[in-house]
Design a protein around this motif. Structure first.
Motif, mmCIF file in Angstrom:
data_model
loop_
_atom_site.group_PDB
_atom_site.id
_atom_site.type_symbol
_atom_site.label_atom_id
_atom_site.label_comp_id
_atom_site.label_asym_id
_atom_site.label_seq_id
_atom_site.Cartn_x
_atom_site.Cartn_y
_atom_site.Cartn_z
ATOM 1 N N GLN A 192 0.830 -1.206 0.000
ATOM 2 C CA GLN A 192 0.000 0.000 0.000
ATOM 3 C C GLN A 192 0.865 1.257 0.000
ATOM 4 O O GLN A 192 0.526 2.258 -0.643
ATOM 5 C CB GLN A 192 -0.915 -0.005 1.218
ATOM 6 N N LEU A 193 1.976 1.206 0.705
ATOM 7 C CA LEU A 193 2.890 2.348 0.748
ATOM 8 C C LEU A 193 3.443 2.641 -0.638
ATOM 9 O O LEU A 193 3.494 3.807 -1.065
ATOM 10 C CB LEU A 193 4.025 2.058 1.729
ATOM 11 N N ARG A 194 3.856 1.623 -1.356
ATOM 12 C CA ARG A 194 4.386 1.821 -2.717
ATOM 13 C C ARG A 194 3.359 2.492 -3.614
ATOM 14 O O ARG A 194 3.650 3.470 -4.319
ATOM 15 C CB ARG A 194 4.802 0.490 -3.322
ATOM 16 N N SER A 195 2.153 1.963 -3.626
ATOM 17 C CA SER A 195 1.114 2.500 -4.504
ATOM 18 C C SER A 195 0.747 3.927 -4.110
ATOM 19 O O SER A 195 0.562 4.792 -4.979
ATOM 20 C CB SER A 195 -0.137 1.609 -4.447
ATOM 21 N N ALA A 196 0.641 4.181 -2.800
ATOM 22 C CA ALA A 196 0.269 5.527 -2.351
ATOM 23 C C ALA A 196 1.340 6.551 -2.708
ATOM 24 O O ALA A 196 1.032 7.684 -3.115
ATOM 25 C CB ALA A 196 0.022 5.517 -0.847
ATOM 26 N N LEU A 197 2.611 6.177 -2.579
ATOM 27 C CA LEU A 197 3.686 7.106 -2.945
ATOM 28 C C LEU A 197 3.647 7.448 -4.429
ATOM 29 O O LEU A 197 3.754 8.624 -4.821
ATOM 30 C CB LEU A 197 5.036 6.489 -2.596
ATOM 31 N N ALA A 198 3.505 6.419 -5.274
ATOM 32 C CA ALA A 198 3.493 6.665 -6.713
ATOM 33 C C ALA A 198 2.291 7.501 -7.119
ATOM 34 O O ALA A 198 2.408 8.428 -7.936
ATOM 35 C CB ALA A 198 3.494 5.333 -7.459
ATOM 36 N N ASP A 199 1.118 7.218 -6.550
ATOM 37 C CA ASP A 199 -0.066 7.989 -6.908
ATOM 38 C C ASP A 199 0.005 9.406 -6.348
ATOM 39 O O ASP A 199 -0.524 10.348 -6.950
ATOM 40 C CB ASP A 199 -1.324 7.287 -6.408
ATOM 41 N N LEU A 200 0.656 9.580 -5.198
ATOM 42 C CA LEU A 200 0.862 10.925 -4.659
ATOM 43 C C LEU A 200 1.638 11.776 -5.654
ATOM 44 O O LEU A 200 1.301 12.953 -5.898
ATOM 45 C CB LEU A 200 1.613 10.832 -3.328
ATOM 46 N N ASP A 201 2.666 11.202 -6.257
ATOM 47 C CA ASP A 201 3.457 11.926 -7.261
ATOM 48 C C ASP A 201 2.614 12.258 -8.481
ATOM 49 O O ASP A 201 2.715 13.362 -9.045
ATOM 50 C CB ASP A 201 4.661 11.068 -7.651
ATOM 51 N N ALA A 202 1.772 11.322 -8.894
ATOM 52 C CA ALA A 202 0.901 11.580 -10.054
ATOM 53 C C ALA A 202 -0.073 12.715 -9.770
ATOM 54 O O ALA A 202 -0.297 13.594 -10.623
ATOM 55 C CB ALA A 202 0.141 10.307 -10.420
ATOM 56 N N GLN A 203 -0.642 12.745 -8.577
ATOM 57 C CA GLN A 203 -1.617 13.788 -8.247
ATOM 58 C C GLN A 203 -0.954 15.159 -8.150
ATOM 59 O O GLN A 203 -1.539 16.169 -8.559
ATOM 60 C CB GLN A 203 -2.321 13.445 -6.931
ATOM 61 N N GLN A 247 -9.954 17.963 -7.733
ATOM 62 C CA GLN A 247 -9.939 16.517 -7.536
ATOM 63 C C GLN A 247 -8.525 16.006 -7.277
ATOM 64 O O GLN A 247 -8.303 15.153 -6.420
ATOM 65 C CB GLN A 247 -10.539 15.813 -8.757
ATOM 66 N N ALA A 248 -7.552 16.558 -8.020
ATOM 67 C CA ALA A 248 -6.166 16.139 -7.817
ATOM 68 C C ALA A 248 -5.663 16.552 -6.438
ATOM 69 O O ALA A 248 -4.937 15.796 -5.775
ATOM 70 C CB ALA A 248 -5.275 16.727 -8.909
ATOM 71 N N LEU A 249 -6.048 17.731 -5.961
ATOM 72 C CA LEU A 249 -5.623 18.186 -4.643
ATOM 73 C C LEU A 249 -6.196 17.294 -3.530
ATOM 74 O O LEU A 249 -5.489 16.912 -2.586
ATOM 75 C CB LEU A 249 -6.055 19.641 -4.422
ATOM 76 N N ILE A 250 -7.481 16.971 -3.655
ATOM 77 C CA ILE A 250 -8.115 16.115 -2.641
ATOM 78 C C ILE A 250 -7.472 14.730 -2.620
ATOM 79 O O ILE A 250 -7.159 14.176 -1.551
ATOM 80 C CB ILE A 250 -9.633 16.010 -2.905
ATOM 81 N N THR A 251 -7.260 14.179 -3.817
ATOM 82 C CA THR A 251 -6.657 12.849 -3.887
ATOM 83 C C THR A 251 -5.226 12.868 -3.353
ATOM 84 O O THR A 251 -4.789 11.913 -2.680
ATOM 85 C CB THR A 251 -6.667 12.332 -5.330
ATOM 86 N N ALA A 252 -4.484 13.943 -3.625
ATOM 87 C CA ALA A 252 -3.118 14.051 -3.112
ATOM 88 C C ALA A 252 -3.113 14.066 -1.580
ATOM 89 O O ALA A 252 -2.252 13.427 -0.947
ATOM 90 C CB ALA A 252 -2.447 15.300 -3.658
#
Length: 469
Positions: free
Chosen positions: A92-103, A126-131
């Motif tokens: 979960q940490l890996r996926s959250a870090l990568a998606d944080l960068d995308a957002q 939407q990108a801010l909330i997801t980040a």
């Protein structure tokens, strides 16, 4: 010679006369090296010796069964903890870090329309909330992993890298806010440079450390699964062999008692033998069920989940590479375009069922692949629009949440993929629980039954010993 002389001579030589009259001595038997004196046990001692052997065998069998049950249950618990509390959190940490960068990259894509109409293009909110959500997930994952002292240095390195990333991405967002009227897809050059630096920290420090952490936990989970299988099989062999030896001795002892004391059967010894037989059969069946459940948990739960968890992290990294490429332009984003191609190539392999999915799971894999193809089609449309200079439409495609837009279709794909991975993780947890439940009642069952068998063996000897008083 006179008669007196003869008489005196015979009287002078009595020893010679005695020697002549005695028979010749028998020759001494030569000494034989290695000859042993065999001690025959009397009745009471024989009974005591056989009872002692029976008690020793029962004690050894009881120890083997009890220690085996405790060891296998501990191995199963360790496997569940490693997967559910370590490997899953690291994934979960890996996926959250990568998606944080995308957002963070997506927040820089929206802006004013290039046609001069003053229309704001794209969806930054939407990108801010997801980040914010991803950042909270990252903090929670690191908090949960911080209790593992074996990986404390790696967790601290992740915290340090995350601090640098937050600083760079925050400064990039601040500079971008100072230019509220800039065009969509064209953030200030300073913002682009800071975003590129933040992306470098993510791809060169944070994600490699998170990958190493997740890979280590998954490797440990694989070792734990192998240990459960090996320990279970060893315990089955030990209980089976020692139980067979104990049963054979008790049956032989029953025969000897019947022959020596003219009794058909010894009821206490029969009951004790039955208890041993029950423990052996129950132990082999329980440990065999545990081994089977552990194999199923590994093959149908842990391995498919590991593959899907990696696919989820790779997909998030691909989305981040796509977003950074769009924001940074062709020059700075050239490496991101190459990284995107590499990551999607890995996804093509990871998302294939590849013989691991059961017939019931294949529709779920096909559903994930269908949604993945939509995301890939959206990406092709994004690159085509940007290549044609239609930046406004490309920014809308990247950030707007709607069917046919990247923000929605990637979320749809990633959510479906995570649901399938969670399903495999639940399968693992259920089968691991079955492996532990197969030993319910152990080690109390063998301890109680074999203790009763030892007591019955003593009761079988008592009436026979009374006959010698």
């Amino acid at each position: 010679m006179t008669t007196s002389q003869v008489t005196s001579r015979r009287a002078a030589d009595p020893a010679e006369a005695e020697t002549r009259s005695a028979p010749p001595a028998a020759p001494r038997e030569p000494h034989r090296a290695g000859r042993r004196v065999r001690l025959r046990l009397t009745g009471p001692r024989r009974l005591g010796a056989r009872a002692a052997v029976a008690l020793l065998l029962l004690a050894a069998l009881c120890t083997t069964a009890v220690v085996g049950a405790v060891t296998v249950r501990a191995d199963t618990s360790r496997l569940r903890t490693t997967v559910s509390e370590r490997a899953a959190v690291a994934a979960q940490l890996r996926s959250a870090l990568a998606d944080l960068d995308a957002q963070h990259a997506d927040t820089l894509a929206p802006g004013m329309s290039a046609d001069g109409s003053g229309t704001y293009v794209g969806n930054q909110l939407q990108a801010l909330i997801t980040a914010q959500q991803r950042r909270a997930q990252v903090s929670d994952a690191l908090r949960r992993l911080s209790g593992d002292s074996a990986h404390g240095a790696l967790v601290r390195a992740l915290l340090d890298g995350l601090g640098r990333y937050d600083d760079l991405s925050g400064r990039a967002a601040f500079v971008d806010e100072q230019a509220p009227d800039r065009l969509a897809g064209h953030p200030p050059a300073v913002t682009v440079a800071m975003n590129a630096q933040a992306g470098a920290v993510m791809t060169q420090t944070l994600l490699p450390d998170a990958d190493a952490l997740a890979a280590d936990y998954q490797r440990q989970a694989g070792l734990d699964a192998s240990r459960v299988r090996a320990d279970t099989r060893h315990r089955i062999a030990a209980v089976g062999l020692l139980g067979a030896a104990t049963l054979l001795f008790l049956l032989w002892w029953q025969r000897e008692l019947a022959r020596d004391y003219r009794r058909l059967l010894s009821p206490p010894l029969v009951a004790g033998t039955a208890a041993v037989l029950a423990v052996c059969l129950a132990g082999v069946v329980a440990l065999g069920s545990c081994a089977s459940a552990a194999d199923t948990a590994d093959g149908q739960g842990l391995r498919p989940w590991s593959r899907l968890a990696e696919a989820s992290a790779v997909a998030a990294q691909a989305a981040a590479a796509e977003s950074r490429w769009f924001v940074q332009g062709d020059d700075l984003g050239r490496s991101d375009a190459a990284l995107y191609a590499t990551l999607t190539g890995r996804l093509d392999t990871l998302l294939a069922p590849d013989g691991q999915a059961t017939a019931a799971e294949r529709p779920a894999y096909e559903d994930v692949l269908t949604r993945y193809r939509r995301f890939r089609a959206d990406d092709a449309a994004l690159r085509r629009l940007k290549g044609e200079g239609r930046t406004d439409q490309a920014a809308v495609l990247l950030t707007t949440v709607g069917r046919g837009d990247i923000a929605f279709d990637f979320w749809d794909f990633a959510t479906t993929l995570d649901a399938l991975a969670a399903r495999q993780l639940d399968d693992f947890a259920a089968h691991a629980a079955d492996a532990r439940d197969a030993l319910d009642g152990w080690p109390a069952v063998p301890a109680g039954a074999l203790g009763a068998s030892a007591l019955l063996s003593l009761l079988a000897v008592r009436p026979r010993l009374a006959e010698y008083r």
